[in-house]
Design a protein around this motif. Structure first.
Motif, PDB file in Angstrom:
ATOM      1  N   ARG A 239       2.955 -11.339  -1.700  1.00  0.00           N
ATOM      2  CA  ARG A 239       1.672 -11.477  -1.511  1.00  0.00           C
ATOM      3  C   ARG A 239       1.708 -11.714  -3.299  1.00  0.00           C
ATOM      4  O   ARG A 239       1.944 -11.439  -4.663  1.00  0.00           O
ATOM      5  CB  ARG A 239       1.161  -9.774  -1.139  1.00  0.00           C
ATOM      6  CG  ARG A 239      -0.230  -9.783  -1.922  1.00  0.00           C
ATOM      7  CD  ARG A 239      -0.461  -8.095  -1.249  1.00  0.00           C
ATOM      8  NE  ARG A 239      -0.286  -6.903  -1.731  1.00  0.00           N
ATOM      9  CZ  ARG A 239      -0.285  -6.004  -1.380  1.00  0.00           C
ATOM     10  NH1 ARG A 239      -0.471  -5.451  -0.123  1.00  0.00           N
ATOM     11  NH2 ARG A 239      -0.062  -4.800  -2.288  1.00  0.00           N
ATOM     12  N   SER A 242      -4.548  -8.830  -3.486  1.00  0.00           N
ATOM     13  CA  SER A 242      -4.470  -7.845  -3.282  1.00  0.00           C
ATOM     14  C   SER A 242      -5.945  -7.124  -3.876  1.00  0.00           C
ATOM     15  O   SER A 242      -5.362  -6.291  -5.475  1.00  0.00           O
ATOM     16  CB  SER A 242      -3.676  -6.786  -3.233  1.00  0.00           C
ATOM     17  OG  SER A 242      -4.160  -6.196  -1.973  1.00  0.00           O
ATOM     18  N   ASP A 252      -7.036 -10.609   0.005  1.00  0.00           N
ATOM     19  CA  ASP A 252      -5.046 -10.689   0.242  1.00  0.00           C
ATOM     20  C   ASP A 252      -4.699 -12.113   0.658  1.00  0.00           C
ATOM     21  O   ASP A 252      -5.362 -12.718   1.100  1.00  0.00           O
ATOM     22  CB  ASP A 252      -4.542  -9.947   0.988  1.00  0.00           C
ATOM     23  CG  ASP A 252      -4.693  -8.331   0.797  1.00  0.00           C
ATOM     24  OD1 ASP A 252      -5.289  -7.892   0.197  1.00  0.00           O
ATOM     25  OD2 ASP A 252      -3.426  -7.505   0.689  1.00  0.00           O
TER      26      ASP A 252
END
Length: 265
Positions: A239, A242, A252
């Motif tokens: 990731r 976010s 995200d």
């Protein structure tokens, strides 16, 4: 040089003008990876029954929204197209069994040009757009990504652009910094765990397994670009960003595959 495939959330068109964490992330995105030879954007805002690739000399900017400030309509992103690459993309999809067409008049909708304007504001990288097939679901989108994976070895950035959550039925004018709804958190946490653990089987069945999935995505077009980026990947996901906007839109972003220089949170 092999490029990753990416998924970003583009949220409201006002992302182009409003100072938010997601906007700040996108303005720094180009520093996280080498400059692409070309960019292929899979946008939630071009829905067709079969895959379509735009083949134009220069992209027109599509302002596919209404009721927003005049300044938004004055923004343009005239990135060049790439006819040879459009044919290459269609050929790769054709070899994988997808009946693919070439669109010679369509430019870039806001799902494409808003994040690109923030990340590569000079609009000088050849850019193409690929449509999504909402009725065919995540398995189809994933297989499209698998067919496109060779492009990553050709310095083409595959960029899925949608929204990690997208239940606009619940938008009632909440401010952009309104607290996140609990159901949004539950869904996003489940998705994140499945993505970083590379649980493809669970992800492809997210609509039954993820909490509140039909609520966060009443229709699937804004999540399908993630599955195409995932299908094109060959390594662990991470990731990149976010954040939440208007309490219901998770913004995200994910990297699938190698990134140079190292990732930044």
């Amino acid at each position: 040089m092999k490029l990753p495939s990416l998924f970003v959330s583009h949220g409201s068109p006002m992302l182009a003008l409003t100072d938010t964490p997601a906007r700040r992330f996108l303005t720094g995105l180009s520093t996280l990876l080498p400059r692409p030879r070309a960019i292929l954007v899979v946008s939630a805002h071009w829905e067709t029954t079969a895959p379509m690739v735009n083949k134009v000399a220069r992209n027109q900017t599509i302002h596919d929204f209404f009721g927003f400030p005049r300044a938004l309509y004055e923004l343009h992103y005239p990135a060049p197209g790439h006819a040879v690459l459009a044919e290459r993309i269609a050929a790769l999809l054709g070899q994988a069994g997808f009946a693919t067409g070439l669109e010679t008049t369509r430019g870039l909708d806001h799902g494409a040009w808003v994040p690109l304007l923030l990340a590569w504001p000079d609009a000088n990288i050849p850019t193409l757009q690929l449509s999504v097939q909402t009725s065919q679901g995540p398995g189809h989108a994933y297989q499209v990504g698998q067919a496109l994976a060779p492009l990553r070895d050709e310095e083409v950035l595959i960029l899925g652009s949608g929204s990690f959550t997208h239940d606009l039925r619940r938008f009632r004018g909440q401010p952009v910094n309104a607290p996140e709804s609990a159901d949004v958190t539950a869904f996003s946490n489940w998705m994140d765990a499945a993505i970083v653990n590379n649980d493809i089987a669970a992800l492809l069945n997210y609509r039954k397994l993820a909490p509140y999935a039909p609520d966060e995505h009443p229709t699937e077009e804004h999540l399908l670009p993630l599955f195409t980026a995932l299908g094109a990947s060959d390594g662990p996901a991470q990731r990149l960003h976010s954040s939440i906007e208007h309490s219901i839109l998770r913004m995200d972003a994910y990297n699938f595959g190698p990134m140079q220089p190292p990732l930044a949170n």
